[in-house]
Design a protein around this motif. Structure first.
Motif, PDB file in Angstrom:
ATOM      1  N   ILE A  14     -49.153  54.896   5.420  1.00  0.00           N
ATOM      2  CA  ILE A  14     -48.207  54.409   4.408  1.00  0.00           C
ATOM      3  C   ILE A  14     -47.150  53.525   5.061  1.00  0.00           C
ATOM      4  CG2 ILE A  14     -46.452  55.083   2.708  1.00  0.00           C
ATOM      5  CD1 ILE A  14     -49.359  55.584   1.797  1.00  0.00           C
ATOM      6  N   TYR A  15     -46.662  53.924   6.236  1.00  0.00           N
ATOM      7  CA  TYR A  15     -45.689  53.103   6.974  1.00  0.00           C
ATOM      8  C   TYR A  15     -46.288  51.717   7.250  1.00  0.00           C
ATOM      9  CZ  TYR A  15     -42.843  51.299  10.766  1.00  0.00           C
ATOM     10  OH  TYR A  15     -42.053  50.485  11.540  1.00  0.00           O
ATOM     11  N   GLU A  16     -47.506  51.675   7.745  1.00  0.00           N
ATOM     12  CA  GLU A  16     -48.159  50.405   8.060  1.00  0.00           C
ATOM     13  C   GLU A  16     -48.390  49.581   6.801  1.00  0.00           C
ATOM     14  OE1 GLU A  16     -52.256  48.902  10.182  1.00  0.00           O
ATOM     15  OE2 GLU A  16     -51.340  50.769  10.872  1.00  0.00           O
ATOM     16  N   TRP A  17     -48.802  50.226   5.709  1.00  0.00           N
ATOM     17  CA  TRP A  17     -49.009  49.526   4.453  1.00  0.00           C
ATOM     18  C   TRP A  17     -47.701  48.887   3.976  1.00  0.00           C
ATOM     19  CZ3 TRP A  17     -46.795  50.462  -0.341  1.00  0.00           C
ATOM     20  CH2 TRP A  17     -47.328  49.710  -1.406  1.00  0.00           C
ATOM     21  N   CYS A  18     -46.601  49.633   4.069  1.00  0.00           N
ATOM     22  CA  CYS A  18     -45.296  49.104   3.659  1.00  0.00           C
ATOM     23  C   CYS A  18     -44.938  47.854   4.469  1.00  0.00           C
ATOM     24  CB  CYS A  18     -44.197  50.160   3.839  1.00  0.00           C
ATOM     25  SG  CYS A  18     -44.218  51.495   2.645  1.00  0.00           S
ATOM     26  N   THR A  19     -45.043  47.944   5.775  1.00  0.00           N
ATOM     27  CA  THR A  19     -44.654  46.811   6.628  1.00  0.00           C
ATOM     28  C   THR A  19     -45.595  45.625   6.441  1.00  0.00           C
ATOM     29  OG1 THR A  19     -45.835  47.757   8.514  1.00  0.00           O
ATOM     30  CG2 THR A  19     -43.502  48.264   8.342  1.00  0.00           C
ATOM     31  N   ASP A  20     -46.891  45.873   6.273  1.00  0.00           N
ATOM     32  CA  ASP A  20     -47.843  44.776   6.050  1.00  0.00           C
ATOM     33  C   ASP A  20     -47.552  44.019   4.760  1.00  0.00           C
ATOM     34  OD1 ASP A  20     -49.118  45.425   8.389  1.00  0.00           O
ATOM     35  OD2 ASP A  20     -50.908  46.280   7.430  1.00  0.00           O
ATOM     36  N   ASN A  21     -47.004  44.713   3.760  1.00  0.00           N
ATOM     37  CA  ASN A  21     -46.709  44.086   2.471  1.00  0.00           C
ATOM     38  C   ASN A  21     -45.263  43.629   2.337  1.00  0.00           C
ATOM     39  OD1 ASN A  21     -49.166  44.214   0.648  1.00  0.00           O
ATOM     40  ND2 ASN A  21     -49.138  46.256   1.554  1.00  0.00           N
ATOM     41  N   GLY A  22     -44.492  43.735   3.401  1.00  0.00           N
ATOM     42  CA  GLY A  22     -43.104  43.274   3.373  1.00  0.00           C
ATOM     43  C   GLY A  22     -42.157  44.236   2.685  1.00  0.00           C
ATOM     44  N   TYR A  23     -42.573  45.482   2.494  1.00  0.00           N
ATOM     45  CA  TYR A  23     -41.718  46.488   1.879  1.00  0.00           C
ATOM     46  C   TYR A  23     -40.933  47.242   2.950  1.00  0.00           C
ATOM     47  CZ  TYR A  23     -44.679  45.834  -2.261  1.00  0.00           C
ATOM     48  OH  TYR A  23     -45.358  45.308  -3.317  1.00  0.00           O
ATOM     49  N   THR A  24     -39.882  47.924   2.515  1.00  0.00           N
ATOM     50  CA  THR A  24     -39.060  48.731   3.408  1.00  0.00           C
ATOM     51  C   THR A  24     -39.527  50.183   3.335  1.00  0.00           C
ATOM     52  OG1 THR A  24     -37.204  47.281   2.871  1.00  0.00           O
ATOM     53  CG2 THR A  24     -36.688  49.347   4.012  1.00  0.00           C
ATOM     54  N   PRO A  25     -40.085  50.720   4.430  1.00  0.00           N
ATOM     55  CA  PRO A  25     -40.549  52.111   4.397  1.00  0.00           C
ATOM     56  C   PRO A  25     -39.393  53.101   4.509  1.00  0.00           C
ATOM     57  CG  PRO A  25     -41.018  51.140   6.527  1.00  0.00           C
ATOM     58  CD  PRO A  25     -40.419  50.057   5.685  1.00  0.00           C
ATOM     59  N   TYR A  26     -39.374  54.076   3.619  1.00  0.00           N
ATOM     60  CA  TYR A  26     -38.380  55.141   3.629  1.00  0.00           C
ATOM     61  C   TYR A  26     -39.111  56.463   3.838  1.00  0.00           C
ATOM     62  CZ  TYR A  26     -34.311  52.480   1.992  1.00  0.00           C
ATOM     63  OH  TYR A  26     -33.260  51.613   1.898  1.00  0.00           O
ATOM     64  N   MET A  27     -38.407  57.415   4.439  1.00  0.00           N
ATOM     65  CA  MET A  27     -38.971  58.729   4.694  1.00  0.00           C
ATOM     66  C   MET A  27     -37.999  59.777   4.152  1.00  0.00           C
ATOM     67  SD  MET A  27     -40.192  60.352   8.353  1.00  0.00           S
ATOM     68  CE  MET A  27     -38.558  60.309   9.097  1.00  0.00           C
ATOM     69  N   ALA A  28     -38.475  60.606   3.219  1.00  0.00           N
ATOM     70  CA  ALA A  28     -37.675  61.708   2.672  1.00  0.00           C
ATOM     71  C   ALA A  28     -37.950  62.943   3.522  1.00  0.00           C
ATOM     72  CB  ALA A  28     -38.048  61.966   1.221  1.00  0.00           C
ATOM     73  N   VAL A  29     -36.865  63.625   3.926  1.00  0.00           N
ATOM     74  CA  VAL A  29     -36.979  64.738   4.871  1.00  0.00           C
ATOM     75  C   VAL A  29     -36.271  65.970   4.331  1.00  0.00           C
ATOM     76  CG1 VAL A  29     -36.357  65.511   7.204  1.00  0.00           C
ATOM     77  CG2 VAL A  29     -37.030  63.132   6.817  1.00  0.00           C
ATOM     78  N   LYS A  30     -36.928  67.119   4.457  1.00  0.00           N
ATOM     79  CA  LYS A  30     -36.302  68.420   4.179  1.00  0.00           C
ATOM     80  C   LYS A  30     -35.639  68.853   5.479  1.00  0.00           C
ATOM     81  CE  LYS A  30     -35.822  71.903   1.318  1.00  0.00           C
ATOM     82  NZ  LYS A  30     -35.098  71.719   0.086  1.00  0.00           N
ATOM     83  N   VAL A  31     -34.345  69.049   5.456  1.00  0.00           N
ATOM     84  CA  VAL A  31     -33.579  69.333   6.675  1.00  0.00           C
ATOM     85  C   VAL A  31     -33.485  70.830   6.923  1.00  0.00           C
ATOM     86  CG1 VAL A  31     -31.355  69.032   7.826  1.00  0.00           C
ATOM     87  CG2 VAL A  31     -32.260  67.209   6.380  1.00  0.00           C
ATOM     88  N   ASN A  32     -33.789  71.216   8.164  1.00  0.00           N
ATOM     89  CA  ASN A  32     -33.581  72.583   8.632  1.00  0.00           C
ATOM     90  C   ASN A  32     -33.182  72.500  10.101  1.00  0.00           C
ATOM     91  OD1 ASN A  32     -35.962  72.084  10.015  1.00  0.00           O
ATOM     92  ND2 ASN A  32     -37.078  73.816   9.162  1.00  0.00           N
ATOM     93  N   HIS A  33     -33.197  73.619  10.794  1.00  0.00           N
ATOM     94  CA  HIS A  33     -32.771  73.658  12.189  1.00  0.00           C
ATOM     95  C   HIS A  33     -33.631  72.782  13.100  1.00  0.00           C
ATOM     96  CE1 HIS A  33     -36.056  76.504  11.999  1.00  0.00           C
ATOM     97  NE2 HIS A  33     -36.209  76.303  13.293  1.00  0.00           N
TER      98      HIS A  33
END
Length: 162
Positions: A14-33
């Motif tokens: 998905i990261y590569e697909w985003c960059t190949d298409n000129g999109y900005t890749p975002y990553m949603a993260v569940k935060v823990n220790h």
């Protein structure tokens, strides 16, 4: 021999697909220790990070974790997110990407200041489609401080500055 999960492969795709298409890749993260992220930007135990080439330095997405350096409020920070904590990778422009089911059990709560012992995290159970994109946290300033001044609709003009 233990089989390698598919999640890190899908994340990289998905990261590569985003960059190949000129999109900005975002990553949603569940935060823990286990996640090292700027805690002042965490909302409801979650954070959304811009992982584009221009927003990160030294991005490494391997089968165990995503690691990179990024600036938050002008300060360079080391970010380390275990693959198990990644909730989604998607294009910020259109929300297309992939969401992942994250079940960290009791480890999903934000870490306490004195917490030092690492608890094991449960593996990812399945995948789900991204229906809507989470609200991103901008790396330049906390959202509470970002306020655009209200302006009336004005015609653009140039000023000569000596």
């Amino acid at each position: 021999m233990q089989e390698i999960p598919t999640k890190p492969y899908f994340m990289r795709a998905i990261y590569e697909w985003c960059t190949d298409n000129g999109y900005t890749p975002y990553m949603a993260v569940k935060v823990n220790h286990a996640a090292r992220v700027p805690m002042e930007f965490v909302r409801n135990g979650e954070i959304v990070l811009n992982i584009s080439f221009g927003a990160t330095s030294g991005l490494k997405m391997d089968n165990d974790a995503v690691a990179f350096k990024a600036r938050f409020g002008g300060v360079s920070r080391e970010i380390h997110v275990p693959v198990e904590n990644v909730m989604a990778v998607y294009a910020s422009e259109n929300g297309q990407g992939m969401a992942f089911e994250v079940d960290l059990g009791e480890a999903s709560a934000a870490p306490a200041a004195d917490e030092t012992a690492a608890e094991p995290v449960k593996p990812v159970i399945g995948l789900a489609a991204v229906n809507s994109k989470p609200t991103p946290v901008e790396a330049t300033a906390p959202q509470a401080e970002v306020k655009k001044p209200e302006k009336k609709s004005e015609k653009p003009s140039l000023k000569i500055i000596k």
